[in-house]
Motif scaffolding. Structure first.
Motif: not given
Lengths: 485, 232
Positions: A187, A191, A195, A223-224, A272, B162-166, B206-208, B218-224
């Motif tokens: 994953t 990521r 990015r 979800n991601e 989300y 709210s979604v870019l930083p880890p 958190p992003s999943r 957790l932390g797929a693309h958004g925050p971990k």
């Protein structure tokens, strides 16, 4: 799935047989769905009253779909008042052309895309690539399928059929990363790659789970966080969404969001849930300069014109009916050869792409009704499969099958003939092993994967007659004994 | 209609033609006098929350655990700043991003001077924001029923802070905790009176992802990590 070497019916037969015989693949699918039912049941049980919630969801979608013109116009006027642009597409070509033309006019260099089954439906990525636009799928499962050059296996879980080692090998081959058996490391590889894609892209393409008429918004469930980034960073946002996805009021989502999550994955709420009502507004610090919503018909109005099956347009694409379907579990997602797999796909595809070519999907059902039972908006899925079968038979009955039934009826109406035939059955059973599985075998399509039942030496009729005779004998001898005493 | 709206008349025409015959309503909802049920009834069917504030907080706390959100009750803004400082040390942060607001301005002046701050309000460089170790925002509401944090593009630092930083840190007040989504939508409707922000987002944990063998990552693309600092 764009070009089929065989007619859809034959391709289906080939692919279904292949997966059904592939124990490894079926084990992977079974494993992926292992926890689904218990998670869904557990979350469903937290509802005060799931059944009433389901009836309400069904009624709200009924209201929306049966006044679709009014609600779409309401959406359009609210959305355009906030600076959004609405494009109505009759078919996939119009939708593709609009996006390509927009990308050319705005000198777009890179495109990032979040999950959109409508994109699969209109073969958007291929069209963009042919015009020289790079497009990157950002949902992890979709990204894996894009790297693999395969269509999604399941419209909610795109790569559920792949094992981690297959994904690791794929990343190793395509991205040059070290092999790993950790889903987390895999994953994180995606990521890192993706990015860059969000930041470099100047166009973000998304689908949409709901169109909110009242406030002129589209709602995206994920979800991601990839959709949040896809529609947050690039300067143009294009949402491609089917016309049927309407709900009348924003507050209706208070019901639909928890139900979609519960039915889809067994979560009580997806990670989300975001509602977008226009591009960046005055006073906001970021967001796209332009927001285009493409309302896609692409034969949905054909289904709408069938009052009997209109409720198939209530579907919120949770995927629950796939997850519980014994056919899906055995033949897998790719065998369907459609954008929307499983029971709901078998219902709607004949309307979208023609009954004659796609009627076979409605035959691939055990009619167990698990799909209907699990559907969170109460669509009569398995009855619609029967409706499709009926419509297909009325349209053009299969000659071979007709003849077979006629022969069967002829035989069953003539007891003497039937007795004669059953007398020869044991002989057939004796001789069958000589040709079983060979081209001479008359029941080869059955025996290639199954055993053919043996005809007993003595038929049930014979046994029954003997049994009755013996009983009579015992009974009559009993009476005689009684009389002697 | 202008040419830009595509096949508008054809699509609407087909819809109207198709709808000339009525479709039966198969699952009549209870409590609806014809037509669709009203939103006021949803809470009779959805997961129960409880009417008291402590019941709401208890449910939100329980769901946060399930979701792996990290909820910390802070007595005052100084305690919240101390919590951020501790996280900064723990994860070795260099730069964090945040937006301007009365609540966060109070926090900002209590953070260690060694921490670089990126304020997003006047626009930001995407790469610079991506390189931040954490993003701090306020929020519109917290939702007890779902364990969600509701943020909007106009109130909480735009679309991507709210979604870019880890690591996403939310600073909220207890009075922002509403019972359910129905109440959340009603609250947003009365605040914005039809002029909504361009994005409303309910963040639930958190992003999943579970895309690989349905195993949770957790932390797929958004925050971990998602930390919620809750003030009285």
């Amino acid at each position: 799935m764009t070009t089929l070497a065989e007619p859809p019916r034959h391709q289906f037969q080939l692919d279904a047989n292949r997966t059904a015989a592939d124990g490894d693949r079926r084990a992977a699918v079974r494993k992926a769905l292992h926890n689904y039912s218990s998670a869904r049941d557990k979350t469903g049980a937290t509802f005060n009253d799931w059944k009433s919630a389901r009836n309400a969801a069904s009624a709200i979608k009924h209201e929306a779909v049966n006044h679709l013109d009014r609600y779409l116009e309401e959406f359009e006027s609210k959305f355009t008042a906030r600076g959004g642009k609405v494009f109505w597409a009759s078919d996939s070509k119009q939708a593709r052309d609009y996006i390509i033309d927009l990308a050319k006019r705005k000198s777009v260099r890179a495109i990032v895309k979040s999950k959109a089954m409508t994109g699969e439906e209109i073969h958007l990525n291929q069209a963009l690539l042919e015009e020289g636009f790079g497009v990157v799928e950002s949902d992890l499962g979709e990204y894996i399928q894009q790297l693999k050059g395969e269509a999604p296996y399941h419209f909610v879980f795109p790569c559920m059929h792949l094992r981690r080692d297959e994904i690791s090998d794929l990343f190793h081959k395509e991205l040059g990363t070290a092999k790993t058996d950790s889903p987390e490391e895999l994953t994180m590889i995606a990521r890192r790659v993706l990015r860059r894609a969000y930041i470099d892209a100047d166009m973000g393409i998304s689908g949409g789970n709901f169109i909110v008429a009242e406030t002129g918004m589209i709602s995206i469930t994920e979800n991601e966080g990839n959709a949040r980034l896809t529609v947050g960073l690039p300067k143009i946002h294009v949402a491609l969404i089917g016309i049927e996805k309407v709900v009348p009021r924003l507050a209706d989502l208070a019901l639909f969001l928890p139900m979609l999550a519960t039915a889809g994955t067994g979560q009580h709420m997806t990670g989300y849930n975001s509602m977008y009502g226009g591009p960046r507004q005055p006073g906001e610090l970021d967001g796209p300069e332009e927001f285009h919503v493409i309302l896609l018909d692409n034969h949905r109005t054909r289904l709408l014109a069938d009052p009997e099956q209109r409720d198939a347009l209530h579907c919120i694409r949770c995927g629950a009916c796939l997850n519980v379907c014994p056919i899906f579990k055995n033949i897998g997602g790719h065998a369907y050869g459609t954008t929307y797999q499983g029971p709901i796909g078998s219902v709607i595809t004949p309307h979208f792409r023609g009954l004659e070519d796609w009627k076979h999907l409605s035959g691939a059902s055990s009619l167990c009704g698990a799909c209907t039972e699990t559907c969170p908006v109460g669509i009569d899925i398995h009855h619609h499969l029967l409706h499709n079968r009926r419509n297909a038979a009325a349209q053009k009955p299969a000659k071979g099958e007709q003849l077979l039934w006629k022969a069967f009826a002829f035989l069953m109406q003539r007891p003497a003939l039937y007795r004669l035939a059953s007398r020869f059955a044991p002989l057939g059973s004796l001789l069958h092993p000589l040709v079983s599985g060979s081209p001479l075998d008359p029941v080869r399509s059955w025996t290639s994967t199954r055993e053919f039942p043996h005809a007993p030496m003595r038929s049930f009729r014979d046994q029954f007659r003997e049994h009755q005779a013996a009983k009579k004998g015992v009974a009559s001898s009993g009476t005689q004994q009684g009389a002697k005493r | 209609m202008n040419a830009n709206s595509g096949d508008r008349n054809a699509v609407l025409g087909r819809i109207r033609e198709a709808l000339r015959e009525e479709a039966p309503l198969k699952h009549p909802a209870e409590r609806s006098a014809g037509g669709a049920p009203t939103t006021a009834h949803f809470r009779e069917w959805l997961p129960p929350v409880g009417s008291r504030i402590d019941e709401r907080l208890e449910l939100f706390t329980r769901l946060s655990q399930t979701l792996r959100s990290e909820l910390t009750l802070c007595e005052n803004i100084a305690a919240a700043a101390a919590a951020v400082t501790e996280l900064a040390a723990q994860e070795n942060w260099k730069t964090i991003a945040l937006h301007k607001s009365d609540l966060l301005d109070g926090l900002r002046c209590l953070l260690p001077a060694s921490l670089n701050l990126l304020t997003v309000d006047e626009g930001y460089d995407k790469d610079a924001l991506e390189a931040c170790d954490a993003g701090i925002t306020q929020c519109e509401l917290l939702v007890a029923q779902t364990g969600s944090v509701c943020v909007t593009s106009s109130n909480d630092g735009g679309r991507v802070l709210s979604v870019l930083p880890p690591h996403h840190i939310v600073v909220a007040r207890r009075s922002q905790l509403v019972s359910d989504l129905t109440e959340a939508y009603a609250s947003l409707a009365s605040k914005y009176r039809g002029t909504y922000p361009s994005m409303i987002s309910f963040i639930t944990g958190p992003s999943r992802t579970g895309d690989i063998e349905r195993i949770l990552v957790l932390g797929a693309h958004g925050p971990k990590r998602l930390s919620i600092l809750l003030l009285p």
